[in-house]
Each structure stands twice: as C-alpha cells, then as structure tokens.
Design an enzyme around this catalytic site. Structure first.
Site: not given
Length: 390
Positions: A156, A158, A264, A276, A283-284, A361
């Site tokens: 997850s 990345g 994505e 993906e 998150d984006t 994050r």
C-alpha cells in the site's frame, strides 16, 4: 440492495489509517456506528470510531472473533492485507462486504487485477511479468528491459516500489520490494517504464441502483512510489477524460458492488494507460477535502449505503501536499501549524499517528488557488511550515 436503507447502520472498517479516519467521520455525521480495526492500537480511525479492535487481519480466527462479537451490517476493507477468503464467508452469511468480497480478493494483489484488466478485458496496461525469486527477477527484468519498475504484488501507498535503471540495481529492488510487501507472499511484479506526461487518479463512484459517476480527474506526483502531492483539475483533454472513464467503468463493472474506486492511469501524448486500482478512497483523493462539495469519503459512504449523489461539484483549482516525518519517534508533536494556516484558503489534516518513521505521512496540507500552479505552491508552502518534533 434496496434503494433506501434505514440508518444507523453498523460498519466495520478493516484498516484504520488516515483514509479510514475520514470514512469514520463521514459515517458518523449520518449517525452510523463504526468499529475500527487495525494491527496496532490508537490508529487514526480508532481515535474517532465508536469501538476498536487490534488484530492481525491476516488471521481468519481473529476476523471471525470480532465479526461474531460486533455483528456488523457492512465490512469495509481499507487496506490490502486481509484474509480475503474469510470475507467471502462473511458475505455468504449476509454481511455486505464493500465493494464485494470478490472485488476485494481480486484487488488485494496487483497480479490479479492486472490479469483481469489486460487479459480478460483487453485494457491497455504497461507490459509486465512476475518474479518469485531474485533469479526470476533478473530474468524477467532483462526481458522487459531497462528502465523498469519493480513492485510487490501486495502493498500500500507505494511501499516497496522502485525504478530499476540497469542490471546492477535488480537485487536492491528485490530486497526493497520484499521488505515493503504486505501479507504472506513473496512475489513481485516488473513493469515496463512508461514515459508519461502525467499520472492521474479517476475517482469512480459505483452505485448499487444508479449509474456509475466520476469525479474530475486528479493529477498527482510520486516519489519512492508514494504520493507527494495531488491537484484538481488534472488539466488533461476531454478525449483523455472520456477514455479514462470508459476504462474505469469497464474494470469496475467487472468487479461489481458499490463504493468509490481509485483508478490510476498513465497519460502519455498518445495513450491513456491503466495502471492500478484501489476499491476504496485513494490517498491522492485527499485533495477532495477542499476541492469538491462532496469529498471522496462522503461519496464512498453514500454509495455504500445506497444514498443518492445528486451532483459532484468541483470548487476550483485545488491541491494537496503531504507532511512527511524525517525520523523515528514514538512521541509526536507539531510546530508551525499556525504559520501554515495563516494564508487564506489553506487547511490542514494532521492524522494522529502515534509514531513516526522516515517518509511516513503524518498529515496533509490543502489549498485553493486562482489556478492549479498557485494551489500547488500554496499547499507545498503550508506543508513545509509544519515541523514534526519529539
């Protein structure tokens, strides 16, 4: 699913990070009861949920125990590392799994969703191959060619993803991918490196009894395979938007169920290429906390509960920028919050994670501007002012 549903409902969230926290907030605004589940205590979503459980979500026994204890109406997975065959069993008992148990099983691993998109639906993807050992990775990397991208099949945000420039970097990429893998598999995917102009996320809202709808595309930038900033609108052509929407609908229709999907794409000069898919808020998509009348978490909840979504309105040029930790610490405080919020049309979300590690994050800055460039600059400036201290 009936067209209308009585509230409140009992929701069980499997995964309780920052995205789950916003789902809980959206759910509770409509009076629902939420049980937040994760592998560690005091995870962000647990801090705002009605109840919480700390378990290994890869343990069928642990999942059985908490489902029997709480008897949820809905199970909403928010991460990939879950014993998905158990979700199929729960669904068979009449519990609604979001988007469906089958979809969760498919999207838990990058290999299955890639196979569905490319082989069964004929969707254009990057060329790819798999490896279950370093020796296999060397072989398929040379077949795909350099540079390429190596990722765990299950991870997850990345984690474990890297760009491999030549043969000398393959072993390092293998070790990094296995270290970043979630679950109990040791398998990686190697992808053709796409020379794209922009990466986008198309938030796709699949409804039980209404047509699939889309948010305006979100542009984003990654480092170390993890999102650093996102912005809306993405600034791609109408033809590219329509192409992405058609692909997203095709893949999400095959998965079924309801909820928001983060789909994505790589956008090149000539192609829209599927990358993906996550069957949950993305998150984006945190930029939608400031950019839309209904953010992605509210849209997810409405779709899950069968509530109407009459209109998604984009509120102008907006951006998000992540606030990253620089070191390990189990005592978190923030400085610079007042300075970050001093500029007009800037907001913050501090996630409440109990500890930090490099590049984790810890929050996100949100901003609006007269154009995307200004919004991105304001978000990045605000994020840079927030300092994580012990």
């Amino acid at each position: 699913m009936a067209k209308s549903i009585k509230l409140p409902q009992k929701l069980m969230l499997l995964g309780s990070g920052e995205l789950g926290k916003e789902v809980v907030i959206a759910a509770q605004r409509l009076g629902n009861y939420v049980v937040a589940v994760d592998r560690y205590a005091n995870a962000p979503a647990m801090q705002v949920a009605d109840a919480s459980e700390v378990i290994s979500m890869l343990s069928a026994e642990d999942l059985e125990r908490i489902v029997e204890k709480h008897r949820p109406d809905f199970i909403i997975p928010e991460i990939e590392a879950i014993r998905t065959e158990k979700l199929l069993e729960f669904e068979g008992r009449g519990i609604t799994v979001i988007p469906t148990a089958k979809a969760t099983d498919y999207t838990m691993n990058r290999d299955r969703i890639r196979e569905l998109a490319h082989r069964h639906l004929g969707v254009r993807t990057a060329q790819y191959a798999y490896a279950a050992s370093l020796e296999e990775l060397v072989e398929v990397s040379e077949s795909i060619g350099f540079p390429n991208v190596v990722k765990p099949v299950m991870s997850s945000s990345g984690k474990g993803q890297s760009v491999v420039k030549d043969r000398s970097e393959v072993e390092k990429a293998w070790n990094y991918a296995i270290e970043g893998s979630r679950g109990d598999t040791q398998k990686v995917i190697v992808e053709e490196f796409i020379n794209f102009e922009i990466e986008i996320t198309l938030l796709t809202v699949k409804q039980w009894d209404a047509p699939t709808i889309f948010c305006p595309p979100i542009g984003h930038r990654q480092e170390r395979g993890d999102y650093q900033e996102s912005w809306q609108p993405a600034g791609i052509s109408e033809a590219q938007v329509l192409s992405a929407q058609a692909i997203a609908k095709k893949v999400t229709d095959a998965l079924g169920g309801a909820g928001i999907f983060g789909v994505e794409f790589f956008i090149t000069k000539d192609e829209v290429i599927f990358s993906e898919l996550s069957p949950r808020p993305h998150d984006t998509g945190m930029v939608t906390l400031i950019s839309q009348n209904l953010n992605e978490f509210e849209l997810h909840l409405r779709a899950v509960l069968g509530l109407p979504v009459p209109k998604i309105e984009q509120l102008g040029a907006s951006a998000s920028a992540v606030i990253l930790a620089k070191e390990h610490s189990d005592s978190i405080s923030f400085e610079g919050v007042a300075e970050a919020l001093a500029e007009p049309d800037v907001d913050l979300r501090l996630f409440g994670k109990p500890d930090s590690r490099p590049f984790r994050r810890m929050g996100v800055a949100l901003a609006k501007g007269s154009n995307v460039e200004e919004a991105r600059e304001k978000a990045a400036r605000a994020a840079s002012k927030v300092r994580i201290v012990r």
